[in-house]
Motif scaffolding. Structure first.
Motif, short mmCIF file in Angstrom:
data_model
loop_
_atom_site.label_atom_id
_atom_site.label_comp_id
_atom_site.label_asym_id
_atom_site.label_seq_id
_atom_site.Cartn_x
_atom_site.Cartn_y
_atom_site.Cartn_z
N LYS A 192 0.84 -1.19 0.00
CA LYS A 192 0.00 0.00 0.00
C LYS A 192 0.88 1.24 0.00
O LYS A 192 1.67 1.44 0.92
N ASP A 193 0.74 2.05 -1.04
CA ASP A 193 1.51 3.28 -1.18
C ASP A 193 0.70 4.43 -0.59
O ASP A 193 -0.39 4.73 -1.10
N PRO A 194 1.18 5.09 0.48
CA PRO A 194 0.39 6.16 1.09
C PRO A 194 0.14 7.35 0.16
O PRO A 194 -0.81 8.10 0.37
N SER A 195 0.96 7.49 -0.89
CA SER A 195 0.73 8.61 -1.82
C SER A 195 -0.58 8.45 -2.58
O SER A 195 -1.12 9.42 -3.12
N ASN A 196 -1.12 7.21 -2.61
CA ASN A 196 -2.39 6.98 -3.29
C ASN A 196 -3.57 7.60 -2.55
O ASN A 196 -4.69 7.61 -3.07
N ALA A 197 -3.33 8.07 -1.33
CA ALA A 197 -4.39 8.74 -0.56
C ALA A 197 -4.02 10.19 -0.24
O ALA A 197 -4.71 10.84 0.54
N ASP A 198 -2.97 10.68 -0.86
CA ASP A 198 -2.48 12.05 -0.59
C ASP A 198 -3.22 13.04 -1.48
O ASP A 198 -3.01 13.07 -2.70
N ARG A 199 -4.07 13.88 -0.89
CA ARG A 199 -4.87 14.83 -1.66
C ARG A 199 -4.04 15.94 -2.29
O ARG A 199 -4.57 16.77 -3.03
N HIS A 200 -2.76 15.97 -2.03
CA HIS A 200 -1.89 16.92 -2.71
C HIS A 200 -1.90 16.65 -4.22
O HIS A 200 -1.67 17.56 -5.01
N TYR A 201 -2.17 15.40 -4.59
CA TYR A 201 -2.13 15.02 -6.00
C TYR A 201 -3.53 15.09 -6.62
O TYR A 201 -4.51 14.60 -6.03
N GLU A 202 -3.61 15.66 -7.79
CA GLU A 202 -4.90 15.85 -8.45
C GLU A 202 -5.62 14.53 -8.69
O GLU A 202 -6.83 14.43 -8.48
N ARG A 203 -4.89 13.53 -9.13
CA ARG A 203 -5.54 12.24 -9.42
C ARG A 203 -6.22 11.68 -8.17
O ARG A 203 -7.31 11.10 -8.25
N VAL A 204 -5.59 11.86 -7.01
CA VAL A 204 -6.19 11.36 -5.77
C VAL A 204 -7.49 12.09 -5.47
O VAL A 204 -8.48 11.48 -5.04
N ARG A 205 -7.51 13.40 -5.71
CA ARG A 205 -8.73 14.16 -5.45
C ARG A 205 -9.86 13.70 -6.35
O ARG A 205 -11.01 13.58 -5.90
N TRP A 206 -9.57 13.42 -7.60
CA TRP A 206 -10.61 12.91 -8.49
C TRP A 206 -11.05 11.51 -8.04
O TRP A 206 -12.23 11.16 -8.10
N ARG A 207 -10.09 10.70 -7.60
CA ARG A 207 -10.43 9.34 -7.15
C ARG A 207 -11.39 9.40 -5.96
O ARG A 207 -12.34 8.62 -5.89
#
Length: 424
Positions: A192-207
């Motif tokens: 599990k990569d914690p960056s996949n839940a980091d709202r700093h990234y646009e893709r995560v916000r869309w997810r």
């Protein structure tokens, strides 16, 4: 509302359908991070290869970007799991200093560079990645928010070139829940990569916004279907634009283009924009092939207002003259330095010309033509020159050690040199 049914990925026929595009490759590489999606890709590819009499050899790559302390153990887990399946595998590491900003993009570029080098060593001809239906949906939403045209809204293509690597994405139509089920059934525990839940990234916000959109009927399946339909529309526009290109665009040996104005203005905006974008891409050295907004504004100015004076866009000088749109390379803008042509080698010059040294000589040099008097050129070439001055100044010229001219632009005057204008 039409919905997409996730294809069968368990049976032999379903596996063959997933990987049919790479069935004839000698060696196929797999990018496996250790997450559920990429572990599922590895499992499915191994099952597919195992059921075939003549399957490609599979090799697994896992990259430690050096950004998280857990990454080394995750790479080791992937390599161990791959070996347990009878697959060749190795870990790769991104070493050295990391940038302070744009880390994800830099990591992506480093990842492809590392895997590309490994593929060259292993003889792999295509890289499989685990992008799935949810990834496609997020890509479409991001591009829609950024104002992409039809070409962007088709989402990720199943087969594409990324960072100079041929990439195939067999899982684009697959629901990630189905992939997680494959991994769970195999008894593997994904990283599990914690960056996949980091709202700093646009893709995560869309997810994270996707569940609310799904409640309104705009789920991953609907967005994926939309991407397919945009791909069909994009292909139709490209086909029509290519036909028009052959009819109304003329490219000369200096790499300049002439677009007949009246038929260009008569085209639909979608087709004329695509055609104009292709011309700017060819003539300007492929600087920003997806700068749709700039191309749209230029097309609108030409078609609706007229172009009163020369303007520069995407490395090109554009002017309307004598019933045509003339497009030439912009001088002094990122033009290449002098380059020695290797014996029996070739180079792509300014992303516009392929120049081949067909001889064993090592003292042939390609450079920018700069200023050549038009009357001297006409004497040299034997015909009247109508190309814009900018096109002449920015064309490649090849000379030998004594200064003799072997080629100019797309014309070769010596059997040692072959030149081709790149139009695709």
């Amino acid at each position: 509302m039409p919905t997409r049914v996730t294809p069968d990925i368990e049976g032999p026929a379903g596996l063959d359908a997933l990987f049919a595009a790479v069935a004839g490759e000698p060696v196929v590489a797999l990018a496996v991070s250790g997450g559920a999606d990429s572990l599922a890709l590895m499992l499915l590819a191994q099952r597919w290869a195992a059921q075939r009499e003549a399957a490609p050899r599979l090799v697994v790559y896992s990259v430690d970007h050096g950004l998280r302390p857990e990454a080394a153990a995750e790479v080791a887990m992937v390599v161990e799991a791959a070996h347990g399946l009878g697959l060749a595998a190795r870990g790769l590491a991104w070493l050295g200093e990391k940038p302070q900003t744009g880390v994800q993009e830099a990591a992506r570029s480093a990842r492809y560079q590392l895997m590309g080098a490994a593929m060259a060593e292993d003889g792999a001809t295509v890289l499989l990645t685990a992008h799935h239906q949810q990834d496609q949906a997020e890509t479409v939403l991001m591009r829609l928010a950024h104002g992409s045209g039809i070409e962007g809204l088709r989402g990720m293509a199943a087969m594409a070139e990324v960072e100079g690597i041929r990439v195939y994405r067999p899982l684009l139509s697959i629901d990630p829940a189905a992939l997680r089920a494959v991994v769970e059934a195999a008894g593997l525990v994904p990283a599990k990569d914690p960056s996949n839940a980091d709202r700093h990234y646009e893709r995560v916000r869309w997810r994270q916004a996707m569940p609310q959109l799904a409640d309104l009927g705009l789920d991953a399946a609907a967005l994926s279907l939309f991407a397919d339909r945009m791909a069909e529309a994009d292909a139709a526009i490209s086909q029509m634009a290519d036909g028009c290109f052959a009819e109304i665009v003329r490219l000369d040996g200096f790499g300049a283009a002439r677009i007949e104005l009246a038929p260009f203005v008569g085209l639909s905006p979608a087709i004329s924009t695509r055609l104009l974008g292709r011309v700017l891409n060819i003539v300007g050295g492929r600087q920003k092939p997806r700068a749709l907004g700039q191309v749209e504004r230029l097309r609108r100015t030409i078609a609706e207002q007229g172009l009163a004076k020369a303007t520069t866009v995407l490395g090109c000088v554009i002017r309307v003259k004598d019933g045509a749109v003339a497009v030439a390379r912009e001088p002094g803008r990122a033009l290449p330095s002098d380059a020695v042509l290797m014996p029996h080698g070739e180079l792509v010059w300014d992303e516009r010309f392929r120049i081949v040294n067909a001889s064993p000589e090592a003292d042939l040099t390609a450079s920018v033509a700069e200023y050549l008097p038009r009357h001297r050129l006409e004497e040299f070439l034997g015909f009247k020159i109508t190309a814009p001055a900018e096109a002449i100044r920015t064309a490649p010229i090849v000379r030998d050690a004594s200064g003799g001219v072997l080629s100019l632009g797309g014309w070769s005057f010596d059997e040692r040199i072959k030149v081709q204008l790149l139009i695709d």
